[in-house]
Write a protein that holds these residues in place. Structure first.
Motif, mmCIF file in Angstrom:
data_model
loop_
_atom_site.group_PDB
_atom_site.id
_atom_site.type_symbol
_atom_site.label_atom_id
_atom_site.label_comp_id
_atom_site.label_asym_id
_atom_site.label_seq_id
_atom_site.Cartn_x
_atom_site.Cartn_y
_atom_site.Cartn_z
ATOM 1 N N ARG A 25 -2.650 23.634 2.457
ATOM 2 C CA ARG A 25 -1.769 23.564 1.282
ATOM 3 C C ARG A 25 -1.776 22.133 0.736
ATOM 4 O O ARG A 25 -0.750 21.456 0.635
ATOM 5 C CB ARG A 25 -0.346 24.017 1.617
ATOM 6 N N LEU A 26 -2.961 21.689 0.388
ATOM 7 C CA LEU A 26 -3.191 20.314 -0.046
ATOM 8 C C LEU A 26 -2.499 20.027 -1.369
ATOM 9 O O LEU A 26 -2.594 20.794 -2.322
ATOM 10 C CB LEU A 26 -4.697 20.078 -0.179
ATOM 11 N N PRO A 52 -13.092 14.006 4.669
ATOM 12 C CA PRO A 52 -13.241 14.984 3.587
ATOM 13 C C PRO A 52 -11.996 15.118 2.721
ATOM 14 O O PRO A 52 -12.102 15.353 1.513
ATOM 15 C CB PRO A 52 -13.554 16.300 4.322
ATOM 16 N N LEU A 53 -10.808 14.927 3.296
ATOM 17 C CA LEU A 53 -9.590 14.971 2.486
ATOM 18 C C LEU A 53 -9.589 13.864 1.446
ATOM 19 O O LEU A 53 -9.224 14.072 0.283
ATOM 20 C CB LEU A 53 -8.347 14.847 3.375
ATOM 21 N N ALA A 54 -9.999 12.678 1.853
ATOM 22 C CA ALA A 54 -10.072 11.559 0.913
ATOM 23 C C ALA A 54 -11.085 11.848 -0.187
ATOM 24 O O ALA A 54 -10.830 11.594 -1.371
ATOM 25 C CB ALA A 54 -10.431 10.280 1.653
ATOM 26 N N ALA A 55 -12.234 12.399 0.197
ATOM 27 C CA ALA A 55 -13.287 12.675 -0.776
ATOM 28 C C ALA A 55 -12.856 13.721 -1.800
ATOM 29 O O ALA A 55 -13.010 13.519 -3.009
ATOM 30 C CB ALA A 55 -14.552 13.121 -0.054
ATOM 31 N N VAL A 56 -12.317 14.844 -1.340
ATOM 32 C CA VAL A 56 -11.962 15.907 -2.281
ATOM 33 C C VAL A 56 -10.783 15.505 -3.155
ATOM 34 O O VAL A 56 -10.638 15.994 -4.286
ATOM 35 C CB VAL A 56 -11.666 17.248 -1.563
ATOM 36 N N LYS A 154 -0.725 20.133 10.126
ATOM 37 C CA LYS A 154 -0.646 21.417 10.821
ATOM 38 C C LYS A 154 -1.280 22.481 9.951
ATOM 39 O O LYS A 154 -1.162 22.448 8.727
ATOM 40 C CB LYS A 154 0.813 21.775 11.114
ATOM 41 N N ARG A 155 -1.939 23.414 10.609
ATOM 42 C CA ARG A 155 -2.579 24.512 9.889
ATOM 43 C C ARG A 155 -1.562 25.238 9.019
ATOM 44 O O ARG A 155 -0.473 25.591 9.482
ATOM 45 C CB ARG A 155 -3.208 25.479 10.897
ATOM 46 N N PHE A 156 -1.928 25.422 7.759
ATOM 47 C CA PHE A 156 -1.100 26.073 6.738
ATOM 48 C C PHE A 156 0.150 25.268 6.378
ATOM 49 O O PHE A 156 0.997 25.725 5.622
ATOM 50 C CB PHE A 156 -0.708 27.501 7.150
ATOM 51 N N GLY A 157 0.270 24.080 6.940
ATOM 52 C CA GLY A 157 1.362 23.205 6.545
ATOM 53 C C GLY A 157 0.928 22.343 5.371
ATOM 54 O O GLY A 157 -0.266 22.160 5.117
#
Length: 196
Positions: A25-26, A52-56, A154-157
């Motif tokens: 849930r970015l 990858p979070l920084a890149a996207v 956390k996953r889905f967090g």
């Protein structure tokens, strides 16, 4: 080292972004702060997901270069080639890696957004910084873009990525330790803007 392919980066970033929006849930804020031309992007680093979070978070429109630990390239295989094709290049941590420094400087001069983690590793002690990002920014006279990424994912967090305002280190300063500390301070100051 595998050759970078901008066209592949343009395809991969939206795909990875879609996956992360579902998995985490970015939520990204601060796109308006991304400067034109080359800059040094400095996120905090606490997990494998951060690069990858920084890149996207910079979106597919941004030409990205990423400094990555050389161990990711040493085993070879498809993954090593893939990250090279997508814009990553190896750096030997703890050494004066002249080749990596030259590659990083050229990337910024070419107008790319260079992602480098000031803490050096996700296992860094609280407040620990490396001087690489500060040195690169000072030598290229490029703006530094602080980025805060949620630490306890956390996953889905929900995961927040906050892109701060760019700034320049003091002109002519070679006190890289002080610049690095300022970068880290600016990164964590963004934490207060989450869910704002």
């Amino acid at each position: 080292m595998p050759k970078f392919h901008r066209w592949l980066q343009k395809i991969a970033v939206p795909i990875v972004s879609a996956v992360y929006h579902l998995y985490y849930r970015l939520h990204v804020t601060g796109h308006e702060n991304i400067p034109e031309g080359g800059c040094v992007v400095c996120p905090n680093h606490t997990s494998y997901a951060d690069p990858p979070l920084a890149a996207v978070s910079l979106t597919w429109r941004t030409n990205i270069a990423l400094m990555a630990k050389k161990e990711l390239f040493e085993k070879g295989g498809f993954f090593a080639h893939l990250i090279g094709w997508l814009g990553a290049f190896p750096v030997s941590r703890g050494d004066a890696d002249i080749t990596a420094i030259k590659t990083a400087l050229q990337a910024v001069k070419d107008g790319r957004k260079l992602i480098i983690f000031p803490q050096g590793t996700r296992d860094a002690a609280e407040g620990e910084t490396k001087e690489g990002a500060a040195m690169l920014a000072a030598r290229t006279r490029a703006p530094i873009l602080p980025v805060y990424i949620t630490e306890n994912k956390k996953r889905f967090g929900r995961v927040d990525v906050i892109i701060g305002k760019p700034f320049y280190p003091e002109k002519g300063s070679k006190d890289y330790a002080a610049i690095a500390e300022d970068i880290l301070r600016r990164i964590y100051a963004l934490n207060g803007e989450t869910r704002a």
